[in-house]
Design an enzyme around this catalytic site. Structure first.
Site, PDB file in Angstrom:
ATOM      1  N   LYS A   1       0.865  -1.176   0.000  1.00 51.77           N
ATOM      2  CA  LYS A   1       0.000   0.000   0.000  1.00 51.77           C
ATOM      3  C   LYS A   1       0.897   1.220   0.000  1.00 51.77           C
ATOM      4  O   LYS A   1       1.668   1.453   0.946  1.00 51.77           O
ATOM      5  CB  LYS A   1      -0.880  -0.007   1.251  1.00 51.77           C
ATOM      6  CG  LYS A   1      -1.749   1.216   1.420  1.00 51.77           C
ATOM      7  CD  LYS A   1      -2.795   1.352   0.343  1.00 51.77           C
ATOM      8  CE  LYS A   1      -4.014   0.511   0.670  1.00 51.77           C
ATOM      9  NZ  LYS A   1      -5.030   0.577  -0.426  1.00 51.77           N
TER      10      LYS A   1
ATOM     11  N   HIS B   1      -9.995  -7.168  -4.368  1.00 49.29           N
ATOM     12  CA  HIS B   1      -9.710  -6.111  -3.406  1.00 49.29           C
ATOM     13  C   HIS B   1     -10.139  -6.549  -2.010  1.00 49.29           C
ATOM     14  O   HIS B   1     -10.999  -7.404  -1.844  1.00 49.29           O
ATOM     15  CB  HIS B   1     -10.499  -4.865  -3.858  1.00 49.29           C
ATOM     16  CG  HIS B   1     -10.674  -3.819  -2.815  1.00 49.29           C
ATOM     17  ND1 HIS B   1     -11.824  -3.702  -2.064  1.00 49.29           N
ATOM     18  CD2 HIS B   1      -9.856  -2.825  -2.420  1.00 49.29           C
ATOM     19  CE1 HIS B   1     -11.702  -2.670  -1.240  1.00 49.29           C
ATOM     20  NE2 HIS B   1     -10.523  -2.128  -1.439  1.00 49.29           N
TER      21      HIS B   1
END
Lengths: 427, 427
Positions: free
Chosen positions: B198, B325
């Protein structure tokens, strides 16, 4: 170990494929005339739990051979393992391209050959799943969103009889008046609330006149015309303009995505197709070119009921209409069509069916009845239809006796009119 | 009478919605930092047959209110009537547009609000169906095509601890070395064979350095970077070029379909998204603009497991990749993700999961274990997970005590850094 090998599986133990033939009237289309018999394959899938599933598909020799090849490869699989069934079908048919042109369904690709073979077994697997669960097949597809599924009156130009035989009950239909009479007969019997005319038989002016006569006779009934790519782009545009405001949709006026796109730009009504978009690989180019506005799905070649659900998601996503194509078929197919149409929210057009044109079947009477042109979604487990083994034996004997192993509307026409050519577009 | 009113139906009799909170580490992203607790909703759907189905979704107050509204409207429906459930959800939520921004999932539309509410109940319905049938949910989706589903190691820049608390076991990670250490820890514990970082937290050069360090440390492991639209088009292209040949895909580098399309034209790796294509209505423009090459599905907002199957058909049809996701979630969601991923042939990427970042759950231990970074597809009926009612009560008490009713990474960050602004793109 795959999921299909868990111990609680219901395994496919045996597959029986029975080719059948049923009487078919001399219906005319853009490539010839229906032969005296339509041929189909009836599939029985046996399982380790003693439950049998039914499927119905094309009866052409090549397709029968592929069904047998694939059927052998499915024995031992769990009936819920439809993903695995498709995978095995791909493996078994690797490189095979079926030349079957049954029903004017466009280009034949390896993927299309795989999907039309797999579809037969997918339906039988869903029939078994439903029976195991005590649920109709529509419940396996998210549940029915309508209690009955509307079909359209499927009109044909036709001869009174196959040469040498007595006229059938519909008689000859070679002009507008006869087509209106045919519509009246069919509607009085079945209650249809939509009408489709198979065109591409007479010159376009005659077919326009027939549609106008139908519009006058049935002012509130949606009308469709399907010349099966008999027309050039120019002729298609001319017809489309003359029938502006009259047709619900115009079906496959001209061949190919480019031709269809040209027509679509110049006519007001949506264009529908079961000839230029016949597989998932056709969708992207069709959308890019804006060739069609309605896809006529058909679980027999789109890969089964679940794939039609997938197709419906695509149509919804890309603002395409969705309706359903038909070949000459028997009751197992009608049941399957009814279940999937019931469970697809955006399948909102009345479906095509050749049902009124036949008087024989392989299923026990009474499961599928027309009321107001629609069939109540069967609520019995599975497809909700039962095989009549005597009828099956009879239609199989008829298959053997009739000697037809490939559909060929063109060569049958040529047997009476040697100069006939199936050149499309013709006008 | 609709299909859902047949007499053999298993009807929904009651719905219990329990908001829960579980400890979440201070994970950094492009809009702030995770709060001390992540909130979720746990749904129990009771039926006339005594079978209970489980669902898990977002825990934000607005979403909880919508879940309650819709849940009330579903009582009485057959558990197989998922089409009807969606229809009722549409009716009940007419005009509602949920402002929930949980998980940076892009634009919020009425359709998206409907689908994220419906999805919760669709999963619970499939859980019940599977239990009634004695089959895992994957069997209801065509059967598992893989015996286990691979997940990726989901790395985050992070603080050592929430301010005022003791460092968690992962400790601080604010540079490349710490990220590599975090990856080693996570991989040694879970065996992951793909890594996602991330990003969008540090300047791009730092994040490029972290990816390069990961590449050096794990030369054979596919790598992904997700800055959550923190970058301009120019920065995105610069990063994409520098990481040419290093990334499996680059996820949401920049906002919007047009920006993504610009980046896609100038970088070699596929672009993935869970921000600019978050609903079916985004697909057509994304395809036309060539904005993305991989869609990161998520059954929580795509409308459930069957809709993800439909999405997979679209991705297959349009040559788009498909991956998955994740938001911070518990075991019911992990089970649902695993079943659908197992049954979607073209879901071939390792899935995202926040699983390693939490130590609490509402399900009984042991159903979902990581081996080599993958979870074996549960073979027990339904989702294959069981609610631990004591744990549920504990996490609910935690929800009440923590006082969090909306996720807000930005305002939590601002409580420590008042000048912080969540402006995207930032660099």
């Amino acid at each position: 170990m795959t999921k299909s090998q868990t111990t609680n599986a219901t395994r496919i133990t045996d597959i029986r494929i029975t080719p059948v033939a049923f009487h078919d009237p001399p219906l005319l289309n853009s490539v010839g005339v229906h032969q005296p018999f339509a041929i189909r394959s009836i599939i029985e899938v046996g399982t380790s739990d003693g439950v049998t599933g039914l499927g119905e598909s094309y009866g052409d020799a090549g397709h029968l051979a592929r069904l047998r090849l694939v059927g052998d490869a499915l024995v031992g699989l769990d009936v819920f393992a439809t993903n695995e069934m498709l995978k095995r079908t791909v493996e078994v048919l690797h490189g095979a391209v079926g030349a079957d042109r049954h029903g004017l369904t466009g280009q034949i690709s390896e993927r299309g050959t795989v999907l039309r073979t797999f579809a037969t077994y997918e339906v039988a697997a869903l029939d078994i799943q439903g029976k195991l669960l005590g649920r109709p097949v529509s419940d396996l597809l998210g549940g029915a969103v309508r209690t009955s599924v509307p079909y359209s009156a499927y009109l044909f130009y036709k001869w009174a009889a196959h040469p040498g035989e007595r006229p059938d009950r519909y008689g000859e239909a070679l002009d507008a008046d006869a087509i209106v009479l045919q519509a009246r007969t069919m509607i009085s019997e079945y209650g249809f609330r939509a009408i489709k005319l198979k065109g591409g038989v007479l010159i376009a002016e005659e077919e326009i006149a027939a549609i106008e006569a139908l519009r006058d006779a049935f002012p509130d009934v949606p009308l469709r015309l399907d010349p099966n790519t008999a027309w050039s782009v120019a002729t298609s545009i001319k017809v489309g303009r003359e029938l502006d405001g009259v047709l619900e949709y115009l079906e496959d006026p001209t061949p190919g995505l480019d031709g269809m796109a040209e027509v679509a730009r110049d006519v007001s009504m949506p264009l529908a197709t079961n000839m230029c978009v016949v597989g998932f690989e056709d969708i992207a180019p069709a959308i890019e070119k804006k060739s069609v506005q309605v896809i006529l799905s058909d679980h027999h070649y789109w890969g089964g009921l679940t794939k039609v659900k997938g197709l419906s998601e695509i149509c919804d996503t890309f603002d395409l209409g969705l309706s359903m194509h038909s070949n000459s078929h028997l009751g197992i197919s009608l049941a399957a069509m009814t279940h999937v149409a019931a469970a697809v929210p955006n399948l909102t057009y009345a479906l095509d069916t050749h049902w009124p044109w036949k008087f024989e079947d392989v299923i026990v009477d009474g499961a599928l009845d027309f009321v107001d042109g629609a069939i109540a979604v069967p609520s019995a487990p599975g497809l909700g239809v039962e095989l009549d083994h005597d009828a099956l034996a009879h239609l199989h004997a008829q298959y053997v006796a009739c000697g037809i192993t490939e559909r060929s509307d063109t060569s049958y026409m040529q047997s009476f009119h040697p100069d006939y050519r199936a050149e499309l577009p013709r006008w």
